[in-house]
Design an enzyme around this catalytic site. Sequence first.
Site, PDB file in Angstrom:
ATOM      1  N   LYS A  39       0.831  -1.213   0.000  1.00 38.23           N
ATOM      2  CA  LYS A  39       0.000   0.000   0.000  1.00 38.23           C
ATOM      3  C   LYS A  39       0.864   1.261   0.000  1.00 38.23           C
ATOM      4  O   LYS A  39       0.664   2.169  -0.785  1.00 38.23           O
ATOM      5  CB  LYS A  39      -0.922   0.022   1.236  1.00 38.23           C
ATOM      6  CG  LYS A  39      -1.767  -1.223   1.413  1.00 38.23           C
ATOM      7  CD  LYS A  39      -2.628  -1.165   2.666  1.00 38.23           C
ATOM      8  CE  LYS A  39      -1.868  -1.121   3.970  1.00 38.23           C
ATOM      9  NZ  LYS A  39      -1.136  -2.353   4.322  1.00 38.23           N
ATOM     10  N   ARG A  67     -10.092   0.369   8.774  1.00 35.56           N
ATOM     11  CA  ARG A  67      -9.570  -0.948   9.105  1.00 35.56           C
ATOM     12  C   ARG A  67     -10.532  -1.755   9.947  1.00 35.56           C
ATOM     13  O   ARG A  67     -10.225  -2.876  10.314  1.00 35.56           O
ATOM     14  CB  ARG A  67      -8.316  -0.744   9.934  1.00 35.56           C
ATOM     15  CG  ARG A  67      -7.037  -1.156   9.254  1.00 35.56           C
ATOM     16  CD  ARG A  67      -5.996  -0.695  10.228  1.00 35.56           C
ATOM     17  NE  ARG A  67      -4.759  -1.315  10.179  1.00 35.56           N
ATOM     18  CZ  ARG A  67      -3.698  -0.827   9.532  1.00 35.56           C
ATOM     19  NH1 ARG A  67      -3.817   0.202   8.746  1.00 35.56           N
ATOM     20  NH2 ARG A  67      -2.559  -1.409   9.652  1.00 35.56           N
ATOM     21  N   ARG A  86      12.251  -4.452   5.310  1.00 35.58           N
ATOM     22  CA  ARG A  86      11.884  -3.060   4.998  1.00 35.58           C
ATOM     23  C   ARG A  86      12.696  -2.055   5.802  1.00 35.58           C
ATOM     24  O   ARG A  86      12.929  -2.217   6.987  1.00 35.58           O
ATOM     25  CB  ARG A  86      10.397  -2.832   5.283  1.00 35.58           C
ATOM     26  CG  ARG A  86      10.032  -1.333   5.222  1.00 35.58           C
ATOM     27  CD  ARG A  86       8.565  -1.073   5.185  1.00 35.58           C
ATOM     28  NE  ARG A  86       7.845  -1.674   6.285  1.00 35.58           N
ATOM     29  CZ  ARG A  86       6.516  -1.724   6.350  1.00 35.58           C
ATOM     30  NH1 ARG A  86       5.793  -1.198   5.377  1.00 35.58           N
ATOM     31  NH2 ARG A  86       5.928  -2.290   7.378  1.00 35.58           N
ATOM     32  N   ARG A 118      11.026  -0.012  11.263  1.00 33.18           N
ATOM     33  CA  ARG A 118       9.885   0.214  12.141  1.00 33.18           C
ATOM     34  C   ARG A 118       9.933  -0.754  13.312  1.00 33.18           C
ATOM     35  O   ARG A 118      10.296  -1.905  13.139  1.00 33.18           O
ATOM     36  CB  ARG A 118       8.577   0.018  11.363  1.00 33.18           C
ATOM     37  CG  ARG A 118       8.108   1.278  10.684  1.00 33.18           C
ATOM     38  CD  ARG A 118       7.000   1.033   9.703  1.00 33.18           C
ATOM     39  NE  ARG A 118       5.850   0.291  10.239  1.00 33.18           N
ATOM     40  CZ  ARG A 118       4.730   0.080   9.564  1.00 33.18           C
ATOM     41  NH1 ARG A 118       4.610   0.553   8.330  1.00 33.18           N
ATOM     42  NH2 ARG A 118       3.742  -0.600  10.090  1.00 33.18           N
ATOM     43  N   ARG A 168      -0.244  -8.416  13.891  1.00 36.47           N
ATOM     44  CA  ARG A 168      -0.790  -7.501  12.874  1.00 36.47           C
ATOM     45  C   ARG A 168      -1.624  -8.285  11.857  1.00 36.47           C
ATOM     46  O   ARG A 168      -2.674  -7.824  11.412  1.00 36.47           O
ATOM     47  CB  ARG A 168       0.352  -6.743  12.180  1.00 36.47           C
ATOM     48  CG  ARG A 168       1.008  -5.712  13.114  1.00 36.47           C
ATOM     49  CD  ARG A 168       2.385  -5.300  12.645  1.00 36.47           C
ATOM     50  NE  ARG A 168       2.374  -4.610  11.370  1.00 36.47           N
ATOM     51  CZ  ARG A 168       3.461  -4.395  10.629  1.00 36.47           C
ATOM     52  NH1 ARG A 168       4.642  -4.837  11.051  1.00 36.47           N
ATOM     53  NH2 ARG A 168       3.362  -3.755   9.476  1.00 36.47           N
TER      54      ARG A 168
END
Length: 213
Positions: free
Chosen positions: A13, A88, A127, A160, A171
């Site tokens: 996203k 969400r 990431r 992160r 998550r």
Amino acid sequence: KRLILIGPPGSGKGTQSPIIKDEYCLCHLATGDMLRAAVAAKTPLGIKAKEAMDKGELVSDDLVVGIIDEALKKPSCQKGFILDGFPRTVVQAEKLDVMLQNRGTKVDKVLNFAIDDAILEERITGRWIHPASGRSYHTKFAPPKVPGTDDVTGEPLIQRKDDTAAVLKSRLEAFHRQTEPVIDYYAKKGNVVNLPAEKPPQAVTAEVKTALS
Ligand code: AP5
Ligand code: ZN
């Protein structure tokens, strides 16, 4: 265009949003980015959100609905917007409907980044992000020109706090339990487009453009 991007953590996203934003002159509202900025600045909102975020759970509906309601007032959002990571929960989706009705507008399309859970751990743990801009990189799939530094500013990249295999599990659980029903909510209205999000980034961009043309 008024777009919603839904997909599990690491589905792409945040990677596709800046490209869509530039192509169609939209504003990009990512609740995760906004919450992380609030946490970093230790604002009252950030202090409330931090605990849930660190655990990979969702923060309260009222908090995020409030941020989006405020952000949609920005001049840059008047021509259209990309909501990345919001709504969400079904409650958030219902509240968004009311917010947009009050503004005399509605959602045009919901892009569903469909991808198998098994692919996501490698994407998440590799990431690296540039916190100020929200740009993200990947050690294997999208490496920066100079390792550890942002291509545009040369500033250092960080990982992160919730990008660990353990937090990813919760998550994903939150995604399946609380966010998948949101896809059904919009599917009933008939404006969901399913994207094959496991393809390489450029191929996903091409799919997005087709979906929006
Ligand atoms: P948020 O920041 O929204 O995180 P998320 O939904 O878990 O999604 P990610 O940002 O991890 O994934 P992405 O799809 O953007 O992936 P990306 O493109 O970067 O939310 C964080 C937290 O905030 C939540 O857990 C919650 O606590 C809170 N929160 C936020 N919104 C909320 C809400 N509405 N209600 C309640 N709580 C909320 O890609 C990932 C990596 O893969 C990158 O390294 C990238 O380079 C790479 N990559 C991308 N695409 C590809 C591809 N096609 N092929 C190979 N690699 C790729
Ligand atoms: Zn993201």
